[in-house]
Design a protein around this motif. Structure first.
Motif, short mmCIF file in Angstrom:
data_model
loop_
_atom_site.label_atom_id
_atom_site.label_comp_id
_atom_site.label_asym_id
_atom_site.label_seq_id
_atom_site.Cartn_x
_atom_site.Cartn_y
_atom_site.Cartn_z
N LEU A 185 0.92 -1.21 0.03
CA LEU A 185 -0.03 0.14 -0.06
C LEU A 185 0.79 1.34 0.12
N GLN A 186 0.67 2.06 -0.70
CA GLN A 186 1.05 3.47 -0.88
C GLN A 186 0.15 4.40 -0.85
N GLY A 187 -0.33 4.84 0.13
CA GLY A 187 -1.53 5.92 0.04
C GLY A 187 -2.62 5.05 -0.18
N SER A 188 -3.37 5.63 -1.61
CA SER A 188 -4.35 4.88 -2.17
C SER A 188 -4.16 4.02 -3.00
N ASP A 189 -2.88 3.91 -3.37
CA ASP A 189 -2.37 2.83 -4.48
C ASP A 189 -2.24 1.59 -4.10
N ILE A 190 -2.91 0.51 -4.41
CA ILE A 190 -2.82 -0.96 -4.03
C ILE A 190 -2.11 -1.73 -5.09
N HIS A 191 -1.03 -2.32 -4.70
CA HIS A 191 -0.26 -3.41 -5.47
C HIS A 191 -0.59 -4.80 -4.73
N CYS A 192 -1.40 -5.50 -5.46
CA CYS A 192 -1.56 -7.06 -4.97
C CYS A 192 -0.90 -8.20 -5.98
N TYR A 193 -0.14 -9.20 -5.27
CA TYR A 193 0.41 -10.05 -5.82
C TYR A 193 -0.25 -11.35 -5.37
N ASP A 194 -0.80 -12.23 -6.22
CA ASP A 194 -1.30 -13.57 -6.03
C ASP A 194 -0.37 -14.44 -5.45
N LEU A 195 -0.31 -15.07 -4.05
CA LEU A 195 0.90 -15.94 -3.54
C LEU A 195 1.07 -16.97 -4.56
N THR A 196 0.16 -17.53 -5.31
CA THR A 196 0.43 -18.77 -6.10
C THR A 196 1.60 -18.45 -7.26
N THR A 197 1.59 -17.33 -7.57
CA THR A 197 2.61 -16.83 -8.44
C THR A 197 3.58 -15.89 -7.64
N LEU A 198 4.19 -16.20 -6.37
CA LEU A 198 4.95 -15.45 -5.95
C LEU A 198 6.19 -16.50 -5.32
N TRP A 199 7.32 -15.91 -5.52
CA TRP A 199 8.75 -16.65 -5.08
C TRP A 199 9.56 -16.11 -4.11
N ILE A 200 9.79 -16.45 -3.12
CA ILE A 200 10.73 -16.02 -1.93
C ILE A 200 11.96 -16.66 -1.74
N GLU A 201 13.08 -15.74 -1.64
CA GLU A 201 14.34 -16.24 -1.08
C GLU A 201 15.24 -15.24 -0.82
#
Length: 1005
Positions: free
Chosen positions: A305-321
C-alpha cells in the motif's frame, strides 16, 4: 451460496429442525459413572464414556435448539435483501446452513449411540463416534467456525446489530437467558450475538476433549490406548484451530476498520485472513520502490500500500528467497512475481526471517488449497511444513506492456516465468497451448490466431524455440490452405509443402524450399485450376532461374525464368515427341526464331508466330532428308535441368536430418527435425467456435503402403541413439539387415527421412508430373537419394568397418546400388514405374500385339513356329492323341519356367528381377536336361527361341518398362557375366516379338 430476490420463502425451511427443547443444561462436566462394572466386565470403560458422551450431547442439542429458536430464527426473519449488505446477507445464510449441519450430525450420532446403550449391548471404541469418526466430527466444526469467522470478517455482527437492535432491546429475554446477570449489562447486541453463536459450540469441543482425556487415563498402556490418544490429539488440535481462526478473524476485522473504505472494498474477501503486516513486524521495500508505507500478507495475496495505491500479488505466483544482490555483506528478502521483482529488508534480521517463513507458509498453503491443522502447527499430514515448490502450477493475468499483455496464462511456472506445459489466452481470442521454457514458447505447441479479414482462424501446430516458431510445423490457415514444413523465427523457412483446398476456385500446391516466408530455391508448383505444374528455381515467390513447365495436355517447356516470366530461348516437347527449340512469349507461346522437329524427322527452321484464332504460323525452311535418324533421337529426348544438378534440388530435406544427427538424435528432438514422417497420418482440424473453443487436434491413421511394400515390418525397437546403433554393426550382412529394418520402420530416423523423400517424389511425379519426358529427372533423384543416404550412413559407421571396405570385394558391395537402393526403391516404385510405362508405351503396345498374336497358337505350334529344335520338346517320345497332347503340353511344357518368369513383376528390386530371370533360365535348362536325360547347357541359338516361348506364355504386360528399369537402376559395376548375358537375351526377345512379321504373320493351319 448466491442470493437473488427476496429470501422470505426460505425462512420456514431454514428455521425448521427436528430437535427442539425449551430447557437448557447448565452443567457441562460429566464424570464417568462410578457404578460397579457390568457382569461381563469387558466394555465397562467404553460404555461409561459413551454415557458421558450422550449426556453431553443431549445438553448441547438443547442449547442448539435454544439458539435456533431464540436467536437464529429472528436473525433470518430480519435478514432482508439489500445490495449494500449483500456480502453479509450471503454469509449469514451460509452460517445458518453450517449451524444446522452441525446440529443434524450431532443429533444423528447421539441418537444412534443412545439407542445402543438403551439396548444394553456391549459398547466398543468403534461405537464412540468422536473416536471412530474423529475426522467427520472435526470437519463439521471446522466448516462451522470457518463460516462464523467469515461472518466476523465482513462485519456481519455490526450489520445484525443495526438490523435487529430494536427487536432484541424490546425482547431482551431472548438474549439474556444465555448470560449471567453481570454479563447482561455489559454486552451490546452485536457482542451478545457474537458470543451466543460460538461460545457454546466451542465449549462442546472442550467437553469432547475432557471425555477423551479421562478415557485415555483409564486405558493407559492397553491395546486401545493408542487409538484414544490419536483421537484426543485431534480434538486438542481442533481446540487450537478454533482459537486461532477466531484470533485471525478479530485481527482481520480490526484491519478493515483501520483502512480507507475504498481499500477495504478492493481487498476484503470473506475467506481472506491477515497473516502479518509491516506495522506489527517492521519491514520495508528496498530503495527503488520507496514510498510504500504498509505491507500486508493475507492467506491468498501479498499487498503493498502506498497511500491509496494498491499493489496486489497472488501468492500462487510469488517466489521468496534470500539474496545478497543489493548488499553482499547482508542478506535481503527477494520477492519474485511474473512481471516484477523487489526486495524486502528490515533492521532486525530476525524480522526478515519471520516474514520469509510466513510468506513461504502462506504460499505453500495457497498452492495446496489447505491450511495447516492447526494453523501454526505442523502440516495437514502431521509433518513439519516444507517450503513451497519452485516449480508449480498456477494461473496469472499479465498486465504490463509486452507480448503477453492482457493474456491469461495457466500452467506450470518456475521462479516467476512460465516453464513446462501451459496455456496462454489473449482477450482477442488468440491462444497458445504447449511447452514453455524460461518464460517463452519453447518445444511443441498449438497457437490459434483469429483473422478478421476472413472471419476465421489460423491454426499453427508447430515446434517453437525462444518464443518463435522454429522447426517442423503444420499450419492450417483461415483461407483453407495448409502448410506442412519447417519454420525459423516465425517464418516459413526451409523445406515445406503449401496446399490449397481442392474445393477452392484456384486450388494449388507447392512442394519445395522457403526463405523468410517466401518460395525461394528449388520447388514444384502445381495449379489444378490451370492444369500447369512448374519444377525449378524460385526467388521471393516468383519463378526465377532454370525451370520446366508441364501442362495437362502433356506439353513440356524448359527454359530460364526471370521474375515469373520465361525469357530468351527455350525448349518445348509435346506428347507426340514434337520438339521446338527457340524463342517464346512470356505466356509460353511460340514467337520468334526457332526450329520445330516433327516425330517423323521433318524440321522447320525459321520465324514462328502464334496469332489468336489463326493457330501456329511459320516462315522458314522445311527439311525432310535424314528424318529417320532425327526422329529416333527426338523420341528419346528427355527434359532435364542441366543448369541445376540433382545435388542442389532437395537440400532442404537433408539439412534437418543432418542437424538432427548432430544434435544427438534424441527422441525429444525427433519431430522437430523429422516431422514429415507423420505427414500421411496426422491432420489438423479446427472448430469454428470463438476464443478458447478453438482446438487443434491430431490423430494417427494407418499409413497407406505403396505397391511392393505390402509386407509388415518386423517388430523393431528403435533406440533413441541412432548413431550408437550404427556403430554397433560389425559386418556388412548385419548392417544390411539393420538398414532393412530401419527403412521399413516409421519410428526409425532412416524410415522417417525415407517417407519424406517418397512424399516429395510422389508430389513431383504423380498427377500432372507423370510425364514421360521427366523420366530421366526421376531416375536421377532416386539414385541421388540412395547415394546421399549411403554417405550419411558411412559417416557414422565404425572406422574399422570402413577400413575393411577398402578391399575390392567389399567395396564393390558397399555402394548405393547394392546396399541402399534396393531397400528404398519400393517407396518410389509406383510413380517411377508409371513414368517408365508412359515412356515405353509405344514399344510395349507393339510388343503386346505380338504377345496377343502368338497367343493364338497352341503350344506345339508355337514351338514349331519359333523353330525350337524338336529334340528339345518335352513331348518327343510320347504317343498320345491330339487332345491328350494338347493337355500335356499345357501342363508340362516349360510350365515351371513360365511361372518363375511371371514373378518378375512382383518386386521392385532390380536384383530380384535379375534373380527371377536367372531362375527362369535355370528352369528352362532343367526341362531340356529332363527331355535329353542328361546335363545340357543351352547355347544362344537354342536359348533365344525357348526364351521367346516362355515370355510369350508369361504375358508380362509392360515388359519394355521392366527391362529398361532393370538396365537403368542396376549397379553399373555389376554389368557383365551371366546376368548381362541373360538381360541382353531378354531384350532381344522383346525386340523380336515387336517385329511386324510376328505381329501380323499368317500362321499355317
Amino acid at each position: 451460496m448466491k442470493i437473488a430476490g427476496n429470501i422470505g420463502f426460505l425462512l420456514p425451511v431454514l428455521m425448521s429442525h427436528p430437535v427442539s427443547s425449551s430447557q437448557r443444561s447448565t452443567s457441562f462436566s460429566i464424570p464417568f459413572s462410578s457404578s460397579p462394572p457390568d457382569p461381563a466386565g469387558s466394555h465397562f470403560k467404553e460404555k461409561s464414556a459413551a454415557r458421558s458422551l450422550v449426556e453431553t450431547d443431549k445438553a448441547f442439542l438443547d442449547s442448539l435448539a435454544d439458539i435456533n429458536t431464540n436467536v437464529l430464527h429472528h436473525l433470518l426473519h430480519h435478514n432482508t435483501v439489500d445490495q449494500k449488505w449483500h456480502s453479509q446477507v450471503t454469509q449469514l445464510l451460509i452460517l445458518n446452513e453450517k449451524f444446522h449441519a452441525l446440529w443434524d450430525q450431532t443429533g444423528e450420532m447421539c441418537k444412534t449411540l443412545k439407542r445402543l446403550i438403551q439396548q444394553d449391548k456391549p459398547v466398543s471404541l468403534q461405537d464412540i463416534y468422536i473416536i471412530s469418526n474423529k475426522t467427520g466430527v472435526q470437519e463439521v466444526y471446522i466448516q462451522y467456525f470457518s463460516s462464523f469467522t467469515n461472518f466476523v470478517v465482513v462485519e456481519g455482527f455490526d450489520y445484525l446489530s443495526k438490523k435487529t437492535s430494536y427487536y432484541f432491546k424490546k425482547n431482551k429475554v431472548n438474549l439474556n437467558k444465555f448470560f449471567t446477570n453481570s454479563q447482561k449489562a455489559e454486552n451490546s447486541v452485536s457482542v451478545s450475538l457474537y458470543r451466543i453463536l460460538h461460545e457454546r459450540i466451542r465449549e462442546q469441543v472442550n467437553q469432547y476433549t475432557l471425555i477423551l482425556t479421562r478415557l485415555c487415563e483409564t486405558t493407559h498402556k492397553t491395546a486401545s490406548s493408542e487409538v484414544i490418544r490419536d483421537a484426543l490429539k485431534g480434538f486438542v488440535d481442533l481446540q487450537m484451530y478454533i482459537n486461532q481462526v477466531l484470533d485471525e478473524a478479530s485481527i482481520t476485522n480490526a484491519l478493515w476498520k483501520s483502512l480507507e473504505r475504498k481499500v477495504t472494498d478492493v481487498l476484503r474477501v470473506p475467506e481472506s485472513r491477515l497473516r502479518e503486516e509491516s506495522r506489527n513486524i517492521p519491514i520495508s521495500i528496498s530503495p527503488g520502490r520507496s514510498g510504500h508505507d504498509r505491507i500486508l500478507l493475507f492467506d491468498d495475496v501479498f499487498v503493498l500500500l502506498q497511500g491509496s495505491d494498491i499493489h496486489c500479488y497472488d501468492l500462487t505466483t510469488l517466489w521468496i528467497e534470500f539474496t545478497t544482490e543489493e548488499n553482499p555483506s547482508r542478506r535481503s528478502l527477494k520477492v519474485t512475481s511474473p512481471e516484477e521483482s523487489f526486495t524486502l529488508s528490515a533492521k532486525e534480521p530476525q524480522h526478515e526471517a519471520v516474514w520469509q517463513w510466513k510468506l513461504n507458509q502462506a504460499i505453500r498453503q495457497c498452492l495446496t488449497g489447505k491450511r495447516d491443522f492447526p494453523l501454526w502447527g505442523k502440516g495437514v499430514d502431521g509433518h513439519s511444513p516444507s517450503s513451497p515448490p519452485t516449480s508449480r502450477f498456477s494461473a496469472y493475468t499479465f498486465k504490463n506492456e509486452g507480448r503477453f499483455k492482457n493474456a491469461v496464462y495457466e500452467g506450470h511456472w518456475n521462479k516467476g516465468v512460465p516453464h513446462g506445459k501451459g496455456t496462454l489466452r489473449w482477450d482477442d481470442e488468440q491462444n497458445y497451448t504447449g511447452d514453455f521454457q524460461d518464460g517463452k514458447e519453447h518445444g511443441f505447441g498449438v497457437c490459434v490466431v483469429p483473422r478478421k479479414e476472413t472471419e476465421g482462424y489460423d491454426c499453427y501446430k508447430c515446434h517453437w524455440k525462444d518464443g518463435r516458431m522454429h522447426g517442423y510445423g503444420i499450419c492450417e490457415y483461415s483461407n483453407n490452405t495448409v502448410y506442412r514444413g519447417y519454420f525459423k523465427d516465425n517464418l516459413r523457412h526451409g523445406f515445406g509443402i503449401l496446399e490449397g483446398c481442392r474445393t477452392d476456385s484456384k486450388p494449388l500446391r507447392y512442394v519445395g524450399h522457403w526463405e523468410n516466408d517466401k518460395k525461394t530455391g528449388y520447388g514444384v508448383w502445381e495449379s489444378i485450376d490451370s492444369g500447369e505444374s512448374y519444377r525449378g528455381m524460385w526467388l521471393e515467390d516468383q519463378r526465377h532461374g532454370h525451370g520446366i513447365v508441364v501442362t495437362q495436355s502433356g506439353f513440356c517447356y524448359k527454359g530460364i525464368f526471370n521474375s515469373d516470366k520465361l525469357t530468351g530461348k527455350g525448349i518445348l516437347l509435346s506428347e507426340d515427341n514434337s520438339l521446338y527449340e527457340g524463342e517464346f512469349t512470356e505466356d509460353l507461346m511460340l514467337k520468334g526464331k526457332g526450329k520445330l522437329t516433327f516425330p517423323n524427322g521433318f524440321t522447320i527452321e525459321g520465324v514462328f508466330s502464334n496469332t489468336f484464332g489463326n493457330g501456329l504460323q511459320a516462315s522458314g525452311i522445311l527439311k525432310t532428308a535424314g528424318h529417320e535418324e532425327t526422329a529416333e533421337s527426338v523420341a528419346q529426348l528427355q527434359m532435364g535441368l542441366h543448369g541445376l544438378p540433382v545435388e542442389k534440388r532437395w537440400t532442404g530435406i537433408y539439412e534437418p536430418f543432418v542437424e538432427y544427427l548432430q544434435a544427438g538424435s534424441t527422441e525429444e528432438s525427433d519431430e522437430s527435425f523429422l516431422g514429415f514422417h507423420i505427414e500421411t497420418g496426422r491432420t489438423m482440424r479446427k472448430n469454428n467456435n470463438k476464443g478458447a473453443g478453438i482446438i487443434a487436434e491430431t490423430h494417427t491413421e494407418e499409413t497407406t503402403e505403396y505397391l511392393f511394400c505390402n509386407r509388415e515390418p518386423e517388430e523393431f525397437s528403435v533406440s533413441t541413439d541412432f548413431i550408437e546403433n550404427l556403430k554397433k554393426q560389425p559386418d556388412y550382412v548385419l548392417l544390411q539387415q539393420y538398414l532393412e529394418k530401419s527403412f521399413q520402420s516409421s519410428k526409425h530416423p532412416l524410415g522417417k527421412i525415407l517417407q519424406t523423400q517418397a512424399l516429395v517424389f510422389q508430389a513431383t511425379y504423380s498427377g500432372m508430373g507423370a510425364n514421360k519426358h521427366l523420366l530421366t529427372m526421376a531416375q536421377d533423384e532416386v539414385k541421388y537419394h540412395a547415394k546421399k543416404l549411403l554417405e550419411i550412413i558411412r559417416d557414422y559407421l565404425p572406422e574399422s568397418f570402413n577400413k575393411e571396405c577398402e578391399d575390392k570385394e567389399t567395396r564393390d558391395e558397399m555402394n548405393c546400388y547394392t546396399l541402399v537402393l534396393p531397400l528404398i526403391l519400393p517407396k518410389f516404385y509406383p510413380e517411377l514405374f508409371m513414368l517408365y510405362m508412359l515412356y515405353h508405351e509405344k514399344g510395349d503396345a507393339l510388343y503386346w500385339q505380338g504377345i496377343v498374336h502368338l497367343g493364338l497358337l497352341s503350344d506345339a505350334k508355337l514351338l514349331e513356329f519359333l523353330d525350337v529344335q524338336k529334340h528339345l520338346w518335352p513331348l518327343k517320345d510320347l504317343q498320345l492323341t491330339a487332345n491328350q497332347r494338347y493337355s500335356q503340353v499345357k501342363d508340362q511344357c516349360f510350365h515351371s519356367a513360365i511361372e518363375c518368369f511371371q514373378k518378375i513383376s512382383t518386386t521392385a528390386d532390380p536384383r530380384d528381377k535379375m534373380d527371377t530371370l536367372f531362375r527362369t533360365f535355370e528352369e528352362i535348362e532343367k526341362t531340356v536336361s529332363w527331355v535329353l536325360d542328361r546335363e545340357y547347357k543351352l547355347p544362344m541359338d537354342d536359348l533365344l527361341p525357348l526364351l521367346i516361348y516362355v515370355v510369350s506364355r508369361a504375358r508380362i504386360q509392360h515388359l519394355g518398362a521392366e527391362l529398361h528399369l532393370i538396365r537403368d537402376m542396376m549397379d553399373p559395376c555389376g554389368i557383365g557375366g551371366i546376368y548381362d548375358f541373360l538381360l541382353t537375351a531378354l531384350e532381344s526377345c522383346y525386340q523380336h516379338i515387336q517385329k511386324e512379321d510376328i505381329r501380323q504373320a499368317r500362321f499355317p493351319d
